[in-house]
Design a protein around this motif. Sequence first.
Motif, PDB file in Angstrom:
ATOM      1  N   LEU A   1       0.979  -1.157  -0.106  1.00 35.16           N
ATOM      2  CA  LEU A   1       0.149  -0.007  -0.105  1.00 35.16           C
ATOM      3  C   LEU A   1       0.814   1.351  -0.153  1.00 35.16           C
ATOM      4  O   LEU A   1       0.348   2.421  -0.460  1.00 35.16           O
ATOM      5  N   ALA A   2       2.081   1.240   0.529  1.00 38.70           N
ATOM      6  CA  ALA A   2       2.886   2.596   0.512  1.00 38.70           C
ATOM      7  C   ALA A   2       3.487   2.631  -0.571  1.00 38.70           C
ATOM      8  O   ALA A   2       3.552   3.768  -0.973  1.00 38.70           O
ATOM      9  N   THR A   3       4.151   1.635  -1.195  1.00 39.73           N
ATOM     10  CA  THR A   3       4.963   1.711  -2.623  1.00 39.73           C
ATOM     11  C   THR A   3       4.185   1.570  -3.535  1.00 39.73           C
ATOM     12  O   THR A   3       4.502   2.079  -4.896  1.00 39.73           O
ATOM     13  N   GLY A   4       3.128   0.765  -3.776  1.00 42.13           N
ATOM     14  CA  GLY A   4       2.219   0.459  -4.848  1.00 42.13           C
ATOM     15  C   GLY A   4       2.984  -0.933  -5.665  1.00 42.13           C
ATOM     16  O   GLY A   4       2.382  -1.325  -6.492  1.00 42.13           O
ATOM     17  N   ALA A   5       3.830  -1.263  -5.088  1.00 44.13           N
ATOM     18  CA  ALA A   5       4.845  -2.308  -5.730  1.00 44.13           C
ATOM     19  C   ALA A   5       4.278  -3.640  -5.423  1.00 44.13           C
ATOM     20  O   ALA A   5       3.585  -3.701  -4.607  1.00 44.13           O
ATOM     21  N   GLU A   6       4.198  -4.449  -6.674  1.00 42.89           N
ATOM     22  CA  GLU A   6       3.608  -6.040  -6.470  1.00 42.89           C
ATOM     23  C   GLU A   6       4.348  -6.921  -5.305  1.00 42.89           C
ATOM     24  O   GLU A   6       5.590  -6.692  -5.240  1.00 42.89           O
ATOM     25  N   LEU A   7       3.929  -7.524  -4.494  1.00 46.63           N
ATOM     26  CA  LEU A   7       4.386  -8.277  -3.440  1.00 46.63           C
ATOM     27  C   LEU A   7       4.266  -9.619  -3.981  1.00 46.63           C
ATOM     28  O   LEU A   7       5.302 -10.489  -3.947  1.00 46.63           O
ATOM     29  N   TYR A   8       3.068 -10.138  -4.477  1.00 47.05           N
ATOM     30  CA  TYR A   8       3.184 -11.527  -5.169  1.00 47.05           C
ATOM     31  C   TYR A   8       1.704 -11.600  -5.747  1.00 47.05           C
ATOM     32  O   TYR A   8       0.872 -10.981  -5.443  1.00 47.05           O
ATOM     33  N   PRO A   9       1.730 -12.699  -6.785  1.00 51.22           N
ATOM     34  CA  PRO A   9       0.222 -12.752  -7.402  1.00 51.22           C
ATOM     35  C   PRO A   9      -0.424 -14.006  -6.902  1.00 51.22           C
ATOM     36  O   PRO A   9       0.333 -14.817  -6.022  1.00 51.22           O
ATOM     37  N   GLY A  10      -1.448 -14.297  -7.008  1.00 49.97           N
ATOM     38  CA  GLY A  10      -2.224 -15.484  -6.774  1.00 49.97           C
ATOM     39  C   GLY A  10      -3.470 -15.876  -7.787  1.00 49.97           C
ATOM     40  O   GLY A  10      -3.764 -15.033  -8.788  1.00 49.97           O
ATOM     41  N   SER A  11      -3.995 -17.011  -7.629  1.00 48.61           N
ATOM     42  CA  SER A  11      -5.001 -17.251  -8.436  1.00 48.61           C
ATOM     43  C   SER A  11      -5.851 -18.372  -7.715  1.00 48.61           C
ATOM     44  O   SER A  11      -5.482 -19.058  -6.705  1.00 48.61           O
ATOM     45  N   GLY A  12      -7.017 -18.625  -8.043  1.00 44.71           N
ATOM     46  CA  GLY A  12      -8.086 -19.697  -7.347  1.00 44.71           C
ATOM     47  C   GLY A  12      -9.088 -19.733  -8.126  1.00 44.71           C
ATOM     48  O   GLY A  12      -9.503 -18.832  -9.168  1.00 44.71           O
ATOM     49  N   MET A  13     -10.306 -20.137  -7.636  1.00 39.96           N
ATOM     50  CA  MET A  13     -11.573 -20.367  -8.141  1.00 39.96           C
ATOM     51  C   MET A  13     -12.200 -18.883  -7.918  1.00 39.96           C
ATOM     52  O   MET A  13     -11.866 -18.161  -7.187  1.00 39.96           O
ATOM     53  N   PRO A  14     -13.226 -18.645  -8.861  1.00 40.81           N
ATOM     54  CA  PRO A  14     -13.722 -17.112  -8.884  1.00 40.81           C
ATOM     55  C   PRO A  14     -14.362 -16.988  -7.307  1.00 40.81           C
ATOM     56  O   PRO A  14     -14.936 -17.861  -6.932  1.00 40.81           O
ATOM     57  N   GLY A  15     -13.972 -15.794  -6.869  1.00 41.77           N
ATOM     58  CA  GLY A  15     -14.373 -15.373  -5.607  1.00 41.77           C
ATOM     59  C   GLY A  15     -13.546 -15.539  -4.505  1.00 41.77           C
ATOM     60  O   GLY A  15     -13.596 -15.097  -3.468  1.00 41.77           O
ATOM     61  N   THR A  16     -12.236 -16.454  -4.737  1.00 41.50           N
ATOM     62  CA  THR A  16     -11.296 -16.768  -3.972  1.00 41.50           C
ATOM     63  C   THR A  16     -10.502 -15.397  -3.411  1.00 41.50           C
ATOM     64  O   THR A  16     -10.128 -15.631  -2.154  1.00 41.50           O
ATOM     65  N   ALA A  17     -10.428 -14.331  -4.231  1.00 41.01           N
ATOM     66  CA  ALA A  17      -9.607 -13.255  -3.911  1.00 41.01           C
ATOM     67  C   ALA A  17     -10.182 -12.625  -2.680  1.00 41.01           C
ATOM     68  O   ALA A  17      -9.576 -12.251  -1.626  1.00 41.01           O
ATOM     69  N   ALA A  18     -11.584 -12.650  -2.539  1.00 41.59           N
ATOM     70  CA  ALA A  18     -12.257 -12.117  -1.232  1.00 41.59           C
ATOM     71  C   ALA A  18     -11.740 -12.729  -0.012  1.00 41.59           C
ATOM     72  O   ALA A  18     -11.919 -12.261   1.045  1.00 41.59           O
ATOM     73  N   TYR A  19     -11.349 -14.060  -0.108  1.00 43.09           N
ATOM     74  CA  TYR A  19     -11.042 -14.805   1.117  1.00 43.09           C
ATOM     75  C   TYR A  19      -9.716 -14.510   1.472  1.00 43.09           C
ATOM     76  O   TYR A  19      -9.190 -15.204   2.764  1.00 43.09           O
ATOM     77  N   GLN A  20      -8.714 -13.875   0.561  1.00 45.87           N
ATOM     78  CA  GLN A  20      -7.489 -13.828   1.173  1.00 45.87           C
ATOM     79  C   GLN A  20      -7.037 -12.615   2.176  1.00 45.87           C
ATOM     80  O   GLN A  20      -7.722 -12.048   2.189  1.00 45.87           O
ATOM     81  N   GLN A  21      -5.976 -12.915   2.450  1.00 53.56           N
ATOM     82  CA  GLN A  21      -5.768 -12.160   3.977  1.00 53.56           C
ATOM     83  C   GLN A  21      -4.195 -11.636   3.522  1.00 53.56           C
ATOM     84  O   GLN A  21      -3.238 -12.144   4.162  1.00 53.56           O
ATOM     85  N   PRO A  22      -4.198 -10.451   2.932  1.00 50.45           N
ATOM     86  CA  PRO A  22      -3.107  -9.861   2.696  1.00 50.45           C
ATOM     87  C   PRO A  22      -1.987  -9.559   3.964  1.00 50.45           C
ATOM     88  O   PRO A  22      -2.835  -9.082   5.121  1.00 50.45           O
ATOM     89  N   PRO A  23      -0.902  -9.402   3.968  1.00 51.76           N
ATOM     90  CA  PRO A  23      -0.242  -9.039   5.039  1.00 51.76           C
ATOM     91  C   PRO A  23      -0.416  -7.599   5.244  1.00 51.76           C
ATOM     92  O   PRO A  23      -0.888  -6.650   4.712  1.00 51.76           O
ATOM     93  N   GLU A  24      -0.218  -7.343   6.647  1.00 52.75           N
ATOM     94  CA  GLU A  24      -0.402  -5.929   6.926  1.00 52.75           C
ATOM     95  C   GLU A  24       0.527  -4.919   6.046  1.00 52.75           C
ATOM     96  O   GLU A  24       1.363  -5.169   5.794  1.00 52.75           O
ATOM     97  N   GLY A  25      -0.289  -3.826   5.843  1.00 50.70           N
ATOM     98  CA  GLY A  25       0.334  -2.765   4.641  1.00 50.70           C
ATOM     99  C   GLY A  25       0.276  -3.203   3.267  1.00 50.70           C
ATOM    100  O   GLY A  25       0.654  -2.543   2.616  1.00 50.70           O
ATOM    101  N   ALA A  26      -0.821  -4.334   3.150  1.00 53.57           N
ATOM    102  CA  ALA A  26      -0.911  -4.853   1.733  1.00 53.57           C
ATOM    103  C   ALA A  26      -2.385  -4.672   1.281  1.00 53.57           C
ATOM    104  O   ALA A  26      -3.171  -4.755   2.054  1.00 53.57           O
ATOM    105  N   GLY A  27      -2.427  -4.426   0.087  1.00 56.19           N
ATOM    106  CA  GLY A  27      -3.883  -4.662  -0.463  1.00 56.19           C
ATOM    107  C   GLY A  27      -3.784  -5.728  -1.615  1.00 56.19           C
ATOM    108  O   GLY A  27      -2.860  -6.205  -1.912  1.00 56.19           O
ATOM    109  N   ILE A  28      -5.015  -6.027  -1.973  1.00 57.68           N
ATOM    110  CA  ILE A  28      -5.212  -7.171  -3.217  1.00 57.68           C
ATOM    111  C   ILE A  28      -6.063  -6.431  -4.092  1.00 57.68           C
ATOM    112  O   ILE A  28      -6.897  -5.773  -4.093  1.00 57.68           O
ATOM    113  N   VAL A  29      -5.883  -6.952  -5.377  1.00 54.67           N
ATOM    114  CA  VAL A  29      -6.671  -6.333  -6.650  1.00 54.67           C
ATOM    115  C   VAL A  29      -6.903  -7.440  -7.468  1.00 54.67           C
ATOM    116  O   VAL A  29      -5.915  -8.323  -7.978  1.00 54.67           O
ATOM    117  N   VAL A  30      -8.189  -7.927  -7.955  1.00 54.03           N
ATOM    118  CA  VAL A  30      -8.463  -8.794  -8.769  1.00 54.03           C
ATOM    119  C   VAL A  30      -8.135  -8.297 -10.050  1.00 54.03           C
ATOM    120  O   VAL A  30      -8.460  -7.270 -10.367  1.00 54.03           O
TER     121      VAL A  30
END
Length: 173
Positions: A9-38
């Motif tokens: 969230l501070a730098t906007g840089a990618e930390l890591y990608p992920g994938s899963g079944m539709p709707g899976t991203a909503a259940y991810q728990q990004p680390p402190e200070g991180a965001g997630i975008v589908v």
Amino acid sequence: MEYWIVYDLATGAELYPGSGMPGTAAYQQPPEGAGIVVVPQAVVAQQPRDLGALKAALILGVDNDAERARAAIITALPGQVGTYVLKEAAARAWLADNGASTAMLQPEATARGMTIAALAAEVIANAEAWAQLSGAIEGMRYAAKARIAAAATIGAIVEAAVIDWSVLNAPAA
């Protein structure tokens, strides 16, 4: 499949990608200070990341959000939008010349127990209020698109797409 990127969230840089079944991203728990975008699959399919595909997806999201903002204010169906245009034209024509056709206005005026004059005034007031709101929506939409186009990191692109549509409901200053 659904694809996402976790970013700082501070730098906007990618930390890591992920994938899963539709709707899976909503259940991810990004680390402190991180965001997630589908993201579209094209974004994660290559290195460096295809930020153009992310921008295109978020611009489409901005357009869809703008349409939802419009639909919260008017009945946004093609036939109804056309009816609004015809009613405004009929109201303006009648106010300019009381001999103009009332075919578009009379049935509603009768159903609502109003005079043509009262309905015409209401239609014009509503059309003018809508012009103000519609202009505000367009301004917000195009500002977001410009911010997205100018953004250089995943986080900045995501942040640029955020629009506070609630200001449309704020009382006029």
